[in-house]
Scaffold this motif. Structure first.
Motif, mmCIF file in Angstrom:
data_model
loop_
_atom_site.group_PDB
_atom_site.id
_atom_site.type_symbol
_atom_site.label_atom_id
_atom_site.label_comp_id
_atom_site.label_asym_id
_atom_site.label_seq_id
_atom_site.Cartn_x
_atom_site.Cartn_y
_atom_site.Cartn_z
ATOM 1 N N MET A 53 0.822 -1.203 0.000
ATOM 2 C CA MET A 53 0.000 0.000 0.000
ATOM 3 C C MET A 53 0.864 1.264 0.000
ATOM 4 O O MET A 53 0.486 2.280 -0.604
ATOM 5 C CB MET A 53 -0.924 -0.015 1.211
ATOM 6 N N ARG A 54 2.002 1.222 0.654
ATOM 7 C CA ARG A 54 2.906 2.384 0.627
ATOM 8 C C ARG A 54 3.399 2.657 -0.776
ATOM 9 O O ARG A 54 3.403 3.795 -1.251
ATOM 10 C CB ARG A 54 4.079 2.137 1.574
ATOM 11 N N LEU A 113 0.260 6.799 -7.207
ATOM 12 C CA LEU A 113 -1.006 7.428 -7.594
ATOM 13 C C LEU A 113 -0.791 8.818 -8.189
ATOM 14 O O LEU A 113 0.074 9.573 -7.764
ATOM 15 C CB LEU A 113 -1.933 7.545 -6.382
ATOM 16 N N ASP A 114 -1.617 9.132 -9.187
ATOM 17 C CA ASP A 114 -1.654 10.485 -9.736
ATOM 18 C C ASP A 114 -3.097 10.783 -10.141
ATOM 19 O O ASP A 114 -3.970 9.915 -10.012
ATOM 20 C CB ASP A 114 -0.675 10.638 -10.908
ATOM 21 N N PRO A 115 -3.412 11.989 -10.598
ATOM 22 C CA PRO A 115 -4.812 12.329 -10.903
ATOM 23 C C PRO A 115 -5.469 11.464 -11.955
ATOM 24 O O PRO A 115 -6.703 11.413 -12.040
ATOM 25 C CB PRO A 115 -4.698 13.789 -11.378
ATOM 26 N N SER A 116 -4.678 10.750 -12.765
ATOM 27 C CA SER A 116 -5.270 9.898 -13.808
ATOM 28 C C SER A 116 -5.562 8.482 -13.308
ATOM 29 O O SER A 116 -6.057 7.650 -14.057
ATOM 30 C CB SER A 116 -4.325 9.818 -15.014
ATOM 31 N N LEU A 163 -6.888 2.246 -14.476
ATOM 32 C CA LEU A 163 -7.443 1.566 -13.308
ATOM 33 C C LEU A 163 -6.412 0.646 -12.672
ATOM 34 O O LEU A 163 -5.716 -0.107 -13.355
ATOM 35 C CB LEU A 163 -8.672 0.743 -13.705
ATOM 36 N N ILE A 164 -6.315 0.701 -11.329
ATOM 37 C CA ILE A 164 -5.529 -0.247 -10.554
ATOM 38 C C ILE A 164 -6.487 -0.977 -9.622
ATOM 39 O O ILE A 164 -7.173 -0.349 -8.819
ATOM 40 C CB ILE A 164 -4.428 0.451 -9.739
ATOM 41 N N LEU A 200 -5.826 5.004 1.477
ATOM 42 C CA LEU A 200 -5.098 5.728 0.438
ATOM 43 C C LEU A 200 -5.530 7.193 0.404
ATOM 44 O O LEU A 200 -6.710 7.508 0.584
ATOM 45 C CB LEU A 200 -5.344 5.084 -0.927
ATOM 46 N N LYS A 201 -4.587 8.069 0.170
ATOM 47 C CA LYS A 201 -4.868 9.485 0.009
ATOM 48 C C LYS A 201 -4.859 9.791 -1.483
ATOM 49 O O LYS A 201 -3.804 9.806 -2.114
ATOM 50 C CB LYS A 201 -3.817 10.324 0.740
ATOM 51 N N LEU A 202 -6.031 9.998 -2.049
ATOM 52 C CA LEU A 202 -6.151 10.140 -3.495
ATOM 53 C C LEU A 202 -5.809 11.550 -3.951
ATOM 54 O O LEU A 202 -6.262 12.532 -3.343
ATOM 55 C CB LEU A 202 -7.579 9.804 -3.941
ATOM 56 N N PRO A 203 -5.051 11.673 -5.021
ATOM 57 C CA PRO A 203 -4.819 12.995 -5.612
ATOM 58 C C PRO A 203 -6.115 13.547 -6.186
ATOM 59 O O PRO A 203 -7.030 12.770 -6.531
ATOM 60 C CB PRO A 203 -3.799 12.707 -6.728
#
Length: 260
Positions: A63-64, A70-73, A128-129, A90-93
């Motif tokens: 998870m780290r 992660l990025d905005p896409s 997608l992940i 998770l902290k989403l952009p």
């Protein structure tokens, strides 16, 4: 003790004698260190120290590293099980997407959802992940064939912990241990040389870093990473959830008696 009274004993002496009399069992401390790694970071996801190539992969490490990718896409899709609780940390952009199916709890839904969501997301420039457990994947694995056929581009993180970990924490038994597939081998068989596919078996953090970096670069491939995780490596939230559900399942039919 046994009807006898002992006095003038220092607690340190007592604890040392007790430690020498019992059989060591490190299970609890091992699980604690998996869930709460050493950290100086107060963020939502704790930053464990970088692991060496001989250290087994852990969920916290996965998870780290995912957080860093992660990025905005990016869009995240979490299967029923411990992926629920790990994904919620998770902290989403800004602009990133997140899909989870909490209330219905249908095991296996995420593979078909990955097919549809990834194709739709591609139209908007999204990648997608998906976090999917091995037990859930076995329910609907054949949808990966359709992903390859229609040139979808998801990154599937297959959590291979060799069983239904969420069910183990609710009510353990031999029925929660499943046949351990060669998951990358099976996906490659579905591919059969037609289409674009990238697979990797991941056992350590360095292998994860390499595989995830490669998958992010292969933007027109179905990317399938099989992550080898210990069966009992789960979040503290799942442990609490399992205990609460087990307690609820063990209650007598009090409500039924009241209704009648």
């Amino acid at each position: 003790m046994g009807g006898e009274t002992f006095g003038c004993i220092e607690m340190e002496d007592y604890m040392r004698a007790l430690a020498g009399a019992v059989t060591p069992n490190r299970a609890s401390i091992i699980n604690f260190r998996r869930m709460v790694p050493r950290s100086r970071d107060d963020g939502m996801l704790k930053h464990a120290p970088t692991l060496d190539e001989n250290e087994p992969l852990t969920t916290n490490t996965v998870m780290r590293r995912l957080q860093e990718a992660l990025d905005p896409s990016t869009c995240i899709l979490c299967e029923t099980g411990d992926s629920w609780f790990n994904g919620l940390k998770l902290k989403l952009p800004p602009g990133a997407g997140f899909e989870v199916q909490m209330r219905y709890g249908s095991i296996g839904w995420s593979v078909g959802a990955t097919l549809g969501y990834s194709l739709a997301g591609m139209l908007e420039g999204k990648r997608l992940i998906s976090l999917i457990g091995d037990g859930s994947f076995q329910m609907t694995a054949q949808d990966v064939s359709t992903m390859i056929r229609f040139q979808a581009n998801p990154i599937i993180l297959l959590i291979n912990n060799k069983g239904y970990t969420i069910e183990i924490e609710i009510h353990d038994g031999p029925y929660n241990i499943i046949q351990n597939w060669d998951y990358t081998g099976m996906v490659e068989a579905l591919w059969n040389g037609k289409g674009k596919l990238y697979t990797a078996k991941v056992n350590t953090e360095p292998e994860l870093v390499h595989a995830l970096s490669t998958a992010l670069q292969k933007k027109d491939h179905v990317c399938f990473l099989e992550l080898q995780i210990d069966t009992h490596d789960c979040s503290k939230e799942l442990l609490e959830f399992g205990a609460r559900v087990a307690n609820a399942n063990g209650r007598g039919p009090i409500l039924q008696d009241m209704l009648h």
